[in-house]
Motif scaffolding. Structure first.
Motif, PDB file in Angstrom:
ATOM      1  N   HIS A  36      40.650  40.903  52.495  1.00 30.27           N
ATOM      2  CA  HIS A  36      41.897  40.815  53.261  1.00 30.27           C
ATOM      3  C   HIS A  36      42.037  42.020  54.200  1.00 30.27           C
ATOM      4  N   GLY A  37      41.741  43.191  53.698  1.00 25.65           N
ATOM      5  CA  GLY A  37      41.850  44.406  54.508  1.00 25.65           C
ATOM      6  C   GLY A  37      40.895  44.436  55.683  1.00 25.65           C
ATOM      7  N   ARG A  38      39.793  43.726  55.574  1.00 29.35           N
ATOM      8  CA  ARG A  38      38.800  43.685  56.654  1.00 29.35           C
ATOM      9  C   ARG A  38      38.933  42.437  57.531  1.00 29.35           C
ATOM     10  N   GLY A  39      39.931  41.600  57.219  1.00 22.02           N
ATOM     11  CA  GLY A  39      40.117  40.382  58.003  1.00 22.02           C
ATOM     12  C   GLY A  39      39.055  39.324  57.735  1.00 22.02           C
ATOM     13  N   LEU A  40      38.440  39.379  56.574  1.00 27.57           N
ATOM     14  CA  LEU A  40      37.397  38.424  56.200  1.00 27.57           C
ATOM     15  C   LEU A  40      37.980  37.285  55.366  1.00 27.57           C
ATOM     16  N   PRO A  41      37.300  36.159  55.328  1.00 29.82           N
ATOM     17  CA  PRO A  41      37.738  35.069  54.451  1.00 29.82           C
ATOM     18  C   PRO A  41      37.684  35.536  52.990  1.00 29.82           C
ATOM     19  N   PRO A  42      38.516  34.957  52.141  1.00 30.40           N
ATOM     20  CA  PRO A  42      38.525  35.365  50.735  1.00 30.40           C
ATOM     21  C   PRO A  42      37.297  34.849  49.981  1.00 30.40           C
ATOM     22  N   LEU A  43      36.322  35.717  49.803  1.00 30.26           N
ATOM     23  CA  LEU A  43      35.097  35.318  49.098  1.00 30.26           C
ATOM     24  C   LEU A  43      35.377  34.883  47.664  1.00 30.26           C
ATOM     25  N   THR A  44      36.497  35.305  47.131  1.00 30.94           N
ATOM     26  CA  THR A  44      36.843  34.920  45.759  1.00 30.94           C
ATOM     27  C   THR A  44      37.050  33.418  45.620  1.00 30.94           C
ATOM     28  N   ALA A  45      37.247  32.719  46.718  1.00 33.95           N
ATOM     29  CA  ALA A  45      37.401  31.265  46.675  1.00 33.95           C
ATOM     30  C   ALA A  45      36.103  30.583  46.253  1.00 33.95           C
ATOM     31  N   LEU A  46      35.008  31.300  46.298  1.00 35.56           N
ATOM     32  CA  LEU A  46      33.711  30.724  45.927  1.00 35.56           C
ATOM     33  C   LEU A  46      33.450  30.788  44.431  1.00 35.56           C
ATOM     34  N   ALA A  47      34.268  31.540  43.701  1.00 35.58           N
ATOM     35  CA  ALA A  47      34.114  31.664  42.247  1.00 35.58           C
ATOM     36  C   ALA A  47      34.980  30.601  41.576  1.00 35.58           C
ATOM     37  N   VAL A  48      34.345  29.749  40.775  1.00 34.60           N
ATOM     38  CA  VAL A  48      35.039  28.592  40.209  1.00 34.60           C
ATOM     39  C   VAL A  48      34.754  28.437  38.721  1.00 34.60           C
ATOM     40  N   ASN A  49      35.598  27.641  38.085  1.00 37.35           N
ATOM     41  CA  ASN A  49      35.385  27.273  36.685  1.00 37.35           C
ATOM     42  C   ASN A  49      34.218  26.292  36.593  1.00 37.35           C
ATOM     43  N   ALA A  50      33.377  26.474  35.615  1.00 34.65           N
ATOM     44  CA  ALA A  50      32.220  25.593  35.438  1.00 34.65           C
ATOM     45  C   ALA A  50      32.651  24.167  35.087  1.00 34.65           C
ATOM     46  N   GLN A  51      33.730  24.032  34.343  1.00 40.18           N
ATOM     47  CA  GLN A  51      34.152  22.722  33.864  1.00 40.18           C
ATOM     48  C   GLN A  51      34.671  21.808  34.970  1.00 40.18           C
ATOM     49  N   ASP A  52      35.467  22.361  35.895  1.00 44.53           N
ATOM     50  CA  ASP A  52      36.090  21.490  36.890  1.00 44.53           C
ATOM     51  C   ASP A  52      35.807  21.875  38.345  1.00 44.53           C
ATOM     52  N   GLY A  53      35.099  22.982  38.563  1.00 45.93           N
ATOM     53  CA  GLY A  53      34.754  23.388  39.917  1.00 45.93           C
ATOM     54  C   GLY A  53      35.917  23.909  40.736  1.00 45.93           C
ATOM     55  N   VAL A  76      39.073  26.887  41.507  1.00 50.10           N
ATOM     56  CA  VAL A  76      39.373  28.301  41.338  1.00 50.10           C
ATOM     57  C   VAL A  76      40.339  28.457  40.169  1.00 50.10           C
ATOM     58  N   GLY A  77      40.300  29.616  39.551  1.00 47.99           N
ATOM     59  CA  GLY A  77      41.187  29.888  38.418  1.00 47.99           C
ATOM     60  C   GLY A  77      42.359  30.753  38.832  1.00 47.99           C
ATOM     61  N   VAL A  78      43.048  31.273  37.850  1.00 44.82           N
ATOM     62  CA  VAL A  78      44.229  32.096  38.119  1.00 44.82           C
ATOM     63  C   VAL A  78      43.876  33.382  38.860  1.00 44.82           C
ATOM     64  N   ALA A  79      42.642  33.813  38.787  1.00 46.88           N
ATOM     65  CA  ALA A  79      42.231  35.011  39.522  1.00 46.88           C
ATOM     66  C   ALA A  79      42.430  34.827  41.026  1.00 46.88           C
ATOM     67  N   TYR A  80      42.407  33.589  41.493  1.00 40.52           N
ATOM     68  CA  TYR A  80      42.604  33.319  42.919  1.00 40.52           C
ATOM     69  C   TYR A  80      44.040  33.583  43.359  1.00 40.52           C
ATOM     70  N   ASP A  81      44.949  33.664  42.416  1.00 36.66           N
ATOM     71  CA  ASP A  81      46.348  33.941  42.756  1.00 36.66           C
ATOM     72  C   ASP A  81      46.502  35.267  43.501  1.00 36.66           C
ATOM     73  N   SER A  82      45.596  36.211  43.257  1.00 35.40           N
ATOM     74  CA  SER A  82      45.680  37.494  43.975  1.00 35.40           C
ATOM     75  C   SER A  82      45.459  37.294  45.469  1.00 35.40           C
ATOM     76  N   VAL A  83      44.630  36.332  45.846  1.00 32.26           N
ATOM     77  CA  VAL A  83      44.430  36.024  47.263  1.00 32.26           C
ATOM     78  C   VAL A  83      45.724  35.469  47.840  1.00 32.26           C
ATOM     79  N   LEU A  84      46.334  34.550  47.114  1.00 38.20           N
ATOM     80  CA  LEU A  84      47.579  33.960  47.593  1.00 38.20           C
ATOM     81  C   LEU A  84      48.668  35.024  47.727  1.00 38.20           C
ATOM     82  N   GLN A  85      48.707  35.927  46.783  1.00 37.77           N
ATOM     83  CA  GLN A  85      49.695  37.004  46.817  1.00 37.77           C
ATOM     84  C   GLN A  85      49.480  37.901  48.039  1.00 37.77           C
ATOM     85  N   LEU A  86      48.232  38.227  48.331  1.00 35.01           N
ATOM     86  CA  LEU A  86      47.924  39.073  49.488  1.00 35.01           C
ATOM     87  C   LEU A  86      48.344  38.425  50.804  1.00 35.01           C
ATOM     88  N   THR A  87      48.243  37.114  50.867  1.00 35.71           N
ATOM     89  CA  THR A  87      48.559  36.402  52.105  1.00 35.71           C
ATOM     90  C   THR A  87      50.008  35.926  52.151  1.00 35.71           C
TER      91      THR A  87
END
Length: 91
Positions: free
Chosen positions: A50-67, A69-80
């Protein structure tokens, strides 16, 4: 690992694989379950992107069961300034 994943069209990485790669590449190993520490690592990544104006790479990390994003992605939403997902199906 997230940058490498981003370079492949449509690719994602599971939280388990990411946790293993983080430990391997950093040389810091733990027997703690990934859910106790990986979210903090992903929050740091989200903040850096976010600080560098880049896309949130954390969106690429997913749960194996359903593909999804998990609750960890909430930090991206909070930043934006977005609200967290209300339901699991929105992830």
């Amino acid at each position: 690992m997230l940058r490498e994943t981003a370079s492949r069209y449509g690719a994602t990485v599971t939280y388990a694989d990411l946790a293993e790669a983080v430990q391997h590449r950093s040389g810091v190993h733990t027997h703690a379950q990934q859910r106790t520490w990986l979210a903090q690592v992903l929050k740091l990544v989200a903040t850096a992107c976010h600080g560098r104006g880049l896309p949130p790479l954390t969106a690429l990390a997913v749960n194996a069961q359903d593909g999804r994003v998990g609750v960890a992605y909430d930090s991206v939403l909070q930043l934006t300034g977005e609200p967290p997902f209300a339901t699991k199906s929105e992830r």
